[in-house]
Motif scaffolding. Structure first.
Motif, PDB file in Angstrom:
ATOM      1  N   LEU A 123       4.368  -7.918   3.004  1.00 23.68           N
ATOM      2  CA  LEU A 123       3.081  -7.215   3.832  1.00 23.68           C
ATOM      3  C   LEU A 123       2.793  -5.831   3.101  1.00 23.68           C
ATOM      4  O   LEU A 123       1.094  -5.622   3.435  1.00 23.68           O
ATOM      5  N   ALA A 124       3.272  -5.227   2.393  1.00 22.28           N
ATOM      6  CA  ALA A 124       2.712  -4.249   1.983  1.00 22.28           C
ATOM      7  C   ALA A 124       3.561  -4.243   0.437  1.00 22.28           C
ATOM      8  O   ALA A 124       4.613  -4.472   0.349  1.00 22.28           O
ATOM      9  N   PRO A 125       2.729  -2.777  -0.435  1.00 24.24           N
ATOM     10  CA  PRO A 125       4.041  -2.295  -1.139  1.00 24.24           C
ATOM     11  C   PRO A 125       5.253  -1.987  -1.524  1.00 24.24           C
ATOM     12  O   PRO A 125       6.149  -2.585  -2.048  1.00 24.24           O
ATOM     13  N   VAL A 126       5.864  -1.448   0.023  1.00 26.88           N
ATOM     14  CA  VAL A 126       7.113  -1.413  -0.665  1.00 26.88           C
ATOM     15  C   VAL A 126       7.616  -2.054   1.058  1.00 26.88           C
ATOM     16  O   VAL A 126       8.619  -2.445   1.247  1.00 26.88           O
ATOM     17  N   MET A 127       6.804  -2.803   1.717  1.00 32.68           N
ATOM     18  CA  MET A 127       7.801  -4.335   2.691  1.00 32.68           C
ATOM     19  C   MET A 127       7.271  -5.377   2.359  1.00 32.68           C
ATOM     20  O   MET A 127       6.566  -5.890   1.835  1.00 32.68           O
ATOM     21  N   LEU A 128       8.710  -5.497   0.863  1.00 32.49           N
ATOM     22  CA  LEU A 128       8.205  -7.029   0.575  1.00 32.49           C
ATOM     23  C   LEU A 128       8.849  -8.196   1.119  1.00 32.49           C
ATOM     24  O   LEU A 128       8.870  -9.380   1.091  1.00 32.49           O
ATOM     25  N   GLY A 129       9.391  -8.039   2.165  1.00 30.79           N
ATOM     26  CA  GLY A 129      10.535  -8.995   2.586  1.00 30.79           C
ATOM     27  C   GLY A 129      11.513  -9.240   1.848  1.00 30.79           C
ATOM     28  O   GLY A 129      11.993  -8.525   0.962  1.00 30.79           O
ATOM     29  N   THR A 130      11.832 -10.673   1.336  1.00 29.58           N
ATOM     30  CA  THR A 130      12.528 -10.807  -0.209  1.00 29.58           C
ATOM     31  C   THR A 130      11.622 -11.412  -1.740  1.00 29.58           C
ATOM     32  O   THR A 130      10.619 -11.539  -1.599  1.00 29.58           O
ATOM     33  N   ALA A 198       3.833  -9.611  -7.331  1.00 29.09           N
ATOM     34  CA  ALA A 198       3.119  -9.591  -8.530  1.00 29.09           C
ATOM     35  C   ALA A 198       1.677 -10.465  -8.701  1.00 29.09           C
ATOM     36  O   ALA A 198       1.012  -9.258  -9.710  1.00 29.09           O
ATOM     37  N   ILE A 199       2.207 -11.530  -7.867  1.00 24.84           N
ATOM     38  CA  ILE A 199       1.085 -12.178  -7.574  1.00 24.84           C
ATOM     39  C   ILE A 199      -0.472 -11.030  -7.184  1.00 24.84           C
ATOM     40  O   ILE A 199      -1.944 -11.088  -7.994  1.00 24.84           O
ATOM     41  N   ILE A 200       0.024 -10.420  -5.796  1.00 19.39           N
ATOM     42  CA  ILE A 200      -1.405  -9.118  -5.648  1.00 19.39           C
ATOM     43  C   ILE A 200      -1.339  -8.059  -6.490  1.00 19.39           C
ATOM     44  O   ILE A 200      -1.757  -7.835  -6.782  1.00 19.39           O
ATOM     45  N   GLN A 201      -0.136  -7.374  -7.056  1.00 17.06           N
ATOM     46  CA  GLN A 201      -0.467  -6.119  -7.961  1.00 17.06           C
ATOM     47  C   GLN A 201      -0.863  -6.960  -9.309  1.00 17.06           C
ATOM     48  O   GLN A 201      -1.667  -5.997  -9.466  1.00 17.06           O
ATOM     49  N   GLY A 278      -4.183 -10.206  -1.318  1.00 14.04           N
ATOM     50  CA  GLY A 278      -3.191  -9.882  -0.249  1.00 14.04           C
ATOM     51  C   GLY A 278      -3.138  -8.064   0.235  1.00 14.04           C
ATOM     52  O   GLY A 278      -5.101  -8.137   1.279  1.00 14.04           O
ATOM     53  N   TYR A 279      -2.412  -7.889   0.569  1.00 11.44           N
ATOM     54  CA  TYR A 279      -2.601  -6.215   1.252  1.00 11.44           C
ATOM     55  C   TYR A 279      -3.473  -5.150   0.142  1.00 11.44           C
ATOM     56  O   TYR A 279      -3.334  -4.040   0.797  1.00 11.44           O
ATOM     57  N   ARG A 280      -4.208  -5.493  -0.854  1.00 14.29           N
ATOM     58  CA  ARG A 280      -4.874  -4.682  -1.599  1.00 14.29           C
ATOM     59  C   ARG A 280      -6.150  -4.553  -0.794  1.00 14.29           C
ATOM     60  O   ARG A 280      -7.139  -5.563  -0.684  1.00 14.29           O
ATOM     61  N   PHE A 281      -6.883  -3.471  -0.424  1.00 14.09           N
ATOM     62  CA  PHE A 281      -7.997  -2.890  -0.751  1.00 14.09           C
ATOM     63  C   PHE A 281      -8.826  -1.804  -0.544  1.00 14.09           C
ATOM     64  O   PHE A 281      -8.504  -0.927  -0.401  1.00 14.09           O
ATOM     65  N   PHE A 282      -9.313  -1.919  -2.009  1.00 13.63           N
ATOM     66  CA  PHE A 282      -9.941  -0.735  -2.592  1.00 13.63           C
ATOM     67  C   PHE A 282      -8.815   0.520  -2.860  1.00 13.63           C
ATOM     68  O   PHE A 282      -9.529   1.640  -2.100  1.00 13.63           O
TER      69      PHE A 282
END
Lengths: 397, 117
Positions: A123-130, A198-201, A278-282
Motif C-alpha cells: 500500500l505504501a513504502p512502509v505498509m507492505l502487508g506481507t 521490488a517491482i514498484i521500487q 503502484g504507489y509511486r507518483f513523482f
C-alpha cells in the motif's frame, strides 16, 4: 511527526505495548496485533466493496444514459446499504438436489480468494502487508482458488445452466491464465524480482512505457479472468440466465457479487502496481504513507474504470471465438513478447536508461505490428476460404 | 517473524468474514422451505433428469493444453528473475525451452483440437 511518517507501525507498537502490559507473551501480542491489523484491512476492503457497488451502478447508468441510483441518500450513496439489508433478510433457498457442502463452501471460497490477494499488495513504502518474495506467483495461486470456487458452485448446484456456466467460466479462466502468467513475467524480468514491492521500487520509468503491449495483454487477460464482458459468456443472461450462481440467493449470492466487484477493483490495482508504478507518483509517496495509499487507490480506481469501460462498450463473444482468440492469437503473442523482451533486456543491459526504454518501447510496437499483420492475413485467407475469392468493389455494387 | 503467518491470518480472516455474512443472512432471513421452492430452477419448467451427466469432452482438451503451459510457467519464473545476471546465453536457452512447448501447441492446432466443434 512519527505518526505522519509511519502510522501503521506507531499504532501497532502502541497496541503491542498494551497487550504486553496485560502480561501477554511478546510473540502472542505480536500475532494478535497482526491479526487485528489484517481484520481491519479486510473490513476496510469490505466497506470499499460496498461503495464499489454504488460506483459500478452509477457508472453503468451514465454509460447507458440513465441516472442510476439516486433515491437513498445524497447521489444514492446509501443504496448499497439498503441492498445489504435486503440480502440479509431474504430467504436463503437451497435447491433440494444440491450437493450441500460443495454448494455452501463455494461462495465463501469465492470471497476468500479475492480477499487474500490483498495480502501481497504494497500500500505504501512502509505498509507492505506481507512482503512475500514470490508475490507474483501468489496472485496466480489465489486466482486458482477462484476458479475452484466457480466449478464448485456450478457442480454443486445440480442445475444444468449452472453447470454449463461453470464449465465455460473455468474454460475462460484457465485459458487466459497463460497470457496472464506470461505477462506477469515481464515486470519480473525488468525488476529482477518476484516481490511486489521490488517491482514498484524498480519503476523509475513506469513499465507501461517499457512494455505497452504487455500492459494491454495483461488487461485483456485480467478482464477474461474476471469473467466480465466481452468474456462474460458464462453469465449469458439470454441463454444461461445467470450462469454458475443461478441457484444462489440471499447473502450467498451477495458474496459472489461482492467478490466479483472487488476482484475487478483488485485487478485494477494490480494493473497499476505492475505497469503504472503502484504507489509511486513523482516522489509524493515519500512525503507520507497516507499519500501513497491514496495514490494507489486512485490508480486502482482508474484501472477499475477502464475495466468497466470495456465491459459496457464491448459485445459478448462466443466460446469458440474466445478460445481461438486466446489460443491462436494471444498465447503465441504473449510468448513472442516475453522472448523479445528477454532478448532486448540482454542486448541492452549495459545501455543508458533512455536507450533501454526506447529500445523496449520500439520492440513492443514492432511485435504488436507484426502480430496484427499475421492475424490480418490469416483471417483474410480464412474468410476467402469460407466465402470464395474476394469480389472486386464494382462486382459488389 | 515468518511472512507466511500473515498469509495464514489473511486466509483465516478471509474465511471468517464471508462465513459471518452468510450466517447473518441465515439468522435474520425467513426459513419456509417447500418442495416447489426447493426444486431446481429450469425457467419455470419441471426439471428433466439430473444435471450431473456426461459433458462435452472438448473442455478436457483445453485443460490438458493449459496444464502443459501452467507447469512450464513454474520453470520460467525463476528464469525471468535471474535473466539480468545470466545474459544472452540464458535468453537462448529460454527461447529453445519455449519453442519445445510451442511445438506442442502447434501439434494441437494442426490436429484441429483448438476448433470448437
Amino acid at each position: 511527526m512519527n505518526f505522519w511518517n509511519d502510522p501503521l507501525k506507531v499504532a501497532a507498537d502502541w497496541l503491542e505495548g498494551i497487550f504486553t502490559g496485560w502480561g501477554m507473551d511478546a510473540v502472542a501480542a505480536h500475532v494478535l496485533t497482526v491479526f487485528l491489523g489484517v481484520f481491519l484491512m479486510i473490513v476496510i476492503l469490505m466497506v470499499v466493496d460496498v461503495f464499489l457497488v454504488w460506483i459500478e451502478r452509477k457508472v453503468v447508468a451514465r454509460f447507458q444514459d440513465r441516472l442510476g441510483p439516486n433515491r437513498v441518500g445524497p447521489f444514492g450513496l446509501f443504496h448499497p446499504f439498503a441492498d445489504i439489508v435486503k440480502l440479509i433478510i431474504k430467504e436463503d433457498t437451497t435447491p433440494g438436489d444440491a450437493d450441500k457442502p460443495v454448494y455452501n463452501i463455494a461462495p465463501i471460497l469465492s470471497m476468500m480468494s479475492v480477499l487474500i490477494l490483498w495480502a501481497v499488495v504494497p500500500l505504501a513504502p512502509v505498509m507492505l502487508g506481507t512482503d512475500l518474495n514470490v508475490g507474483v506467483l501468489f496472485i496466480i495461486a489465489a486466482g486458482a482458488i477462484g476458479a475452484l470456487s466457480i466449478i464448485m458452485a456450478g457442480w454443486g448446484s445440480n442445475n444444468k445452466f449452472a453447470l454449463i456456466g461453470g464449465f465455460r467460466q473455468v474454460a475462460v479462466m484457465i485459458s487466459f491464465e497463460i497470457p496472464m502468467l506470461t505477462m506477469l513475467m515481464i515486470p519480473v524480468v525488468f525488476a529482477q524480482s518476484m516481490n511486489m514491492n521490488a517491482i514498484i521500487q524498480g519503476q523509475s520509468v513506469w513499465y507501461v512505457v517499457l512494455s505497452p503491449l504487455g500492459a494491454l495483454i495483461f488487461l485483456t487477460a485480467a478482464i477474461a479472468e474476471l469473467g466480465r464482458a466481452p468474456f462474460d459468456l458464462a453469465e449469458g443472461e439470454s441463454e444461461l440466465v445467470s450462469g454458475y450462481n443461478i441457484e444462489y440467493s440471499g447473502m450467498k449470492f451477495g458474496m459472489f457479487y461482492a467478490g466479483e466487484l472487488l476482484h475487478a477493483f483488485t485487478f485494477g490495482g494490480f494493473w497499476a502496481i505492475l505497469f503504472f508504478g503502484g504507489y509511486r507518483f513523482f516522489g509524493l509517496e515519500q512525503v507520507s504513507p497516507i499519500f501513497a495509499v491514496l495514490i494507489l487507490l486512485v490508480k486502482a480506481l482508474v484501472g477499475y474504470w477502464v475495466i468497466m469501460w470495456v465491459k459496457y462498450t464491448m459485445m459478448r463473444i462466443r466460446i469458440d471465438q474466445m478460445l481461438s482468440f486466446n489460443w491462436k492469437f494471444l498465447t503465441p503473442l504473449a510468448f513472442a513478447l516475453l522472448l523479445v523482451t528477454a532478448l532486448m533486456n540482454a542486448l541492452l543491459s549495459s545501455a543508458p536508461v533512455w536507450l533501454y526504454a526506447l529500445g523496449m518501447f520500439l520492440a513492443n510496437i514492432v511485435t504488436a505490428w507484426v502480430a496484427l499483420e499475421i492475424a490480418r492475413s490469416a483471417t483474410k485467407q480464412e474468410r476467402e476460404r469460407a466465402e470464395g475469392p474476394q469480389k472486386t468493389a464494382e462486382a459488389r455494387h | 517473524m515468518n511472512e507466511w503467518i500473515y498469509v495464514a491470518l489473511f486466509i483465516i480472516v478471509g474465511l471468517i468474514i464471508p462465513i459471518g455474512a452468510i450466517l447473518a443472512g441465515f439468522i435474520f432471513g425467513p426459513k419456509k422451505p417447500n418442495p416447489v421452492k426447493q426444486s431446481t430452477y429450469e425457467c419455470g419448467i419441471e426439471p428433466v433428469g439430473e444435471a450431473w451427466m456426461q459433458f462435452k469432452a472438448q473442455y478436457y482438451i483445453f485443460v490438458l493444453v493449459f496444464l502443459v503451459f501452467d507447469v512450464e510457467a513454474v520453470f520460467l519464473f525463476p528464469w525471468a528473475v535471474k535473466l539480468g545476471h545470466l545474459g544472452l546465453y540464458a535468453v537462448i536457452e529460454g527461447i529453445i525451452f519455449v519453442a519445445i512447448l510451442v511445438v506442442g501447441l502447434v501439434y494441437t492446432w494442426r490436429k484441429g483440437m483448438l476448433e470448437w466443434a
